[in-house]
Design a protein around this motif. Structure first.
Motif, short mmCIF file in Angstrom:
data_model
loop_
_atom_site.label_atom_id
_atom_site.label_comp_id
_atom_site.label_asym_id
_atom_site.label_seq_id
_atom_site.Cartn_x
_atom_site.Cartn_y
_atom_site.Cartn_z
N UNK A 1 -14.95 -4.06 -3.33
CA UNK A 1 -15.26 -4.33 -4.72
C UNK A 1 -14.00 -4.32 -5.56
N UNK A 2 -14.13 -4.77 -6.78
CA UNK A 2 -12.96 -4.87 -7.66
C UNK A 2 -12.43 -3.49 -8.05
N UNK A 3 -13.23 -2.45 -7.87
CA UNK A 3 -12.81 -1.08 -8.20
C UNK A 3 -11.83 -0.52 -7.17
N UNK A 4 -11.69 -1.20 -6.04
CA UNK A 4 -10.86 -0.71 -4.94
C UNK A 4 -9.44 -1.28 -5.06
N UNK A 5 -8.43 -0.45 -5.32
CA UNK A 5 -7.07 -0.98 -5.50
C UNK A 5 -6.51 -1.62 -4.24
N UNK B 1 -9.87 2.16 4.82
CA UNK B 1 -9.80 1.12 3.79
C UNK B 1 -8.41 0.98 3.17
N UNK B 2 -7.48 1.86 3.52
CA UNK B 2 -6.12 1.69 3.00
C UNK B 2 -5.30 0.72 3.85
N UNK B 3 -5.84 0.27 4.98
CA UNK B 3 -5.16 -0.72 5.81
C UNK B 3 -5.92 -2.03 5.77
N UNK B 4 -5.21 -3.14 5.88
CA UNK B 4 -5.83 -4.46 5.81
C UNK B 4 -5.19 -5.40 6.83
N UNK B 5 -5.89 -6.48 7.11
CA UNK B 5 -5.38 -7.52 8.00
C UNK B 5 -4.22 -8.23 7.32
N UNK B 6 -3.09 -8.28 7.99
CA UNK B 6 -1.93 -8.95 7.42
C UNK B 6 -2.07 -10.47 7.51
N UNK C 1 0.84 -1.20 0.00
CA UNK C 1 0.00 0.00 0.00
C UNK C 1 0.87 1.25 0.00
N UNK C 2 1.94 1.24 0.78
CA UNK C 2 2.85 2.39 0.79
C UNK C 2 3.43 2.64 -0.59
N UNK C 3 3.80 1.57 -1.27
CA UNK C 3 4.35 1.71 -2.62
C UNK C 3 3.31 2.27 -3.58
N UNK C 4 2.08 1.75 -3.48
CA UNK C 4 1.00 2.25 -4.34
C UNK C 4 0.70 3.72 -4.03
N UNK C 5 0.66 4.05 -2.75
CA UNK C 5 0.31 5.41 -2.34
C UNK C 5 1.34 6.44 -2.78
N UNK C 6 2.58 5.99 -2.96
CA UNK C 6 3.64 6.92 -3.34
C UNK C 6 3.41 7.53 -4.72
N UNK C 7 2.62 6.86 -5.55
CA UNK C 7 2.34 7.38 -6.90
C UNK C 7 0.88 7.72 -7.11
N UNK D 1 -14.22 7.23 -13.41
CA UNK D 1 -14.91 6.17 -14.14
C UNK D 1 -15.35 5.01 -13.27
N UNK D 2 -15.40 5.22 -11.95
CA UNK D 2 -15.78 4.16 -11.02
C UNK D 2 -17.24 4.36 -10.62
N UNK D 3 -18.05 3.35 -10.87
CA UNK D 3 -19.48 3.38 -10.53
C UNK D 3 -19.72 2.35 -9.43
N UNK D 4 -19.61 2.79 -8.19
CA UNK D 4 -19.74 1.87 -7.06
C UNK D 4 -21.13 1.25 -7.04
N UNK D 5 -22.17 2.09 -7.09
CA UNK D 5 -23.54 1.58 -7.05
C UNK D 5 -23.83 0.68 -8.25
N UNK D 6 -23.33 1.06 -9.40
CA UNK D 6 -23.59 0.28 -10.60
C UNK D 6 -22.96 -1.09 -10.59
N UNK D 7 -21.94 -1.29 -9.77
CA UNK D 7 -21.29 -2.59 -9.70
C UNK D 7 -21.93 -3.52 -8.68
#
Length: 223
Positions: free
Chosen positions: A88-92, A207-212, A15-21, A170-176
């Protein structure tokens, strides 16, 4: 005492690596919206009424990736299980977590003889695409209207501002989602024993943190 496996590429590190960009990818205006959303979630904290250790996992209707209706009790049978609730799949961040569990947790789960499933409110066909795109070899299920997540007390709705920001990407949360609403679960991992009793529940309001992986394995060892 058996030594815990070493997991060097933790979810937090990814997540840290993703967040850096991230800001460069979405731009400073949208990045600021999501930063405010995360801060608001952290400030609000956990909602009241969340299921706890010792509670029985409620049964619920789920849908597999073909749209077949089934029950959670039939999916789990009499085995201990790890249940991953993702937005959902829209969430990196969900993608990072699911792929990490595929890589690091699934082999351990098989050795323990337990189940590993992931649940979201999104439509079955989207779950099927999620599993294919991410190379997941554990089962994904759809929780229509967040029925099961609601019983556990882990449902939330994104803010209107963050929904507009996601729509701009382009993310439609409700639509998914199966029920066409924007309600989603807090990212949560539940470990239940063979009787369906909750032995661990880890709910992440941010939501940027998860169970390891090692946290889940520790819970499995205590069963």
């Amino acid at each position: 005492m058996k030594q815990r496996p070493a997991f060097t590429n933790t979810i937090a590190a990814q997540v840290d690596e993703y967040s850096s960009t991230f800001a460069a990818q979405v731009g400073p205006v949208l990045a600021a919206v999501f930063a405010r959303e995360q801060e608001d979630l952290r400030r609000a904290g956990l909602p009241s009424g969340i299921a706890g250790v010792g509670d029985r996992l409620p049964d619920a209707v789920l849908f597999d990736t073909t749209g077949h209706r089934t029950r959670l009790g039939d999916v789990l049978g009499a085995a201990a299980a790890i249940i991953v609730f993702y937005r959902g799949s829209w969430c990196p961040y969900c993608s990072i977590a699911l792929q990490t569990y595929q890589r690091e947790l699934r082999p351990v789960v098989e050795a323990f003889g337990t189940r590993l499933i992931a649940i979201s409110p999104q439509a079955p066909e989207i779950s099927l695409r999620t599993a294919s795109d991410a190379g997941l070899n554990f089962a994904l299920y759809s929780d229509e209207g967040n029925a099961l997540a609601g019983h556990l007390g882990i449902v939330t709705v994104p803010s209107a501002e963050s929904m507009r920001a996601r729509a701009a990407l382009g993310i439609d949360v409700a639509g998914s989602n199966m029920d066409r609403t924007a309600a989603i679960p807090f990212p949560t991992v539940v470990v239940v024993d063979a009787t369906g009793t909750i032995r661990m529940i880890d709910v992440r309001v941010d939501y940027t943190t998860r169970t390891e992986t090692w946290e889940i394995i520790d819970a499995l060892i205590t069963l």
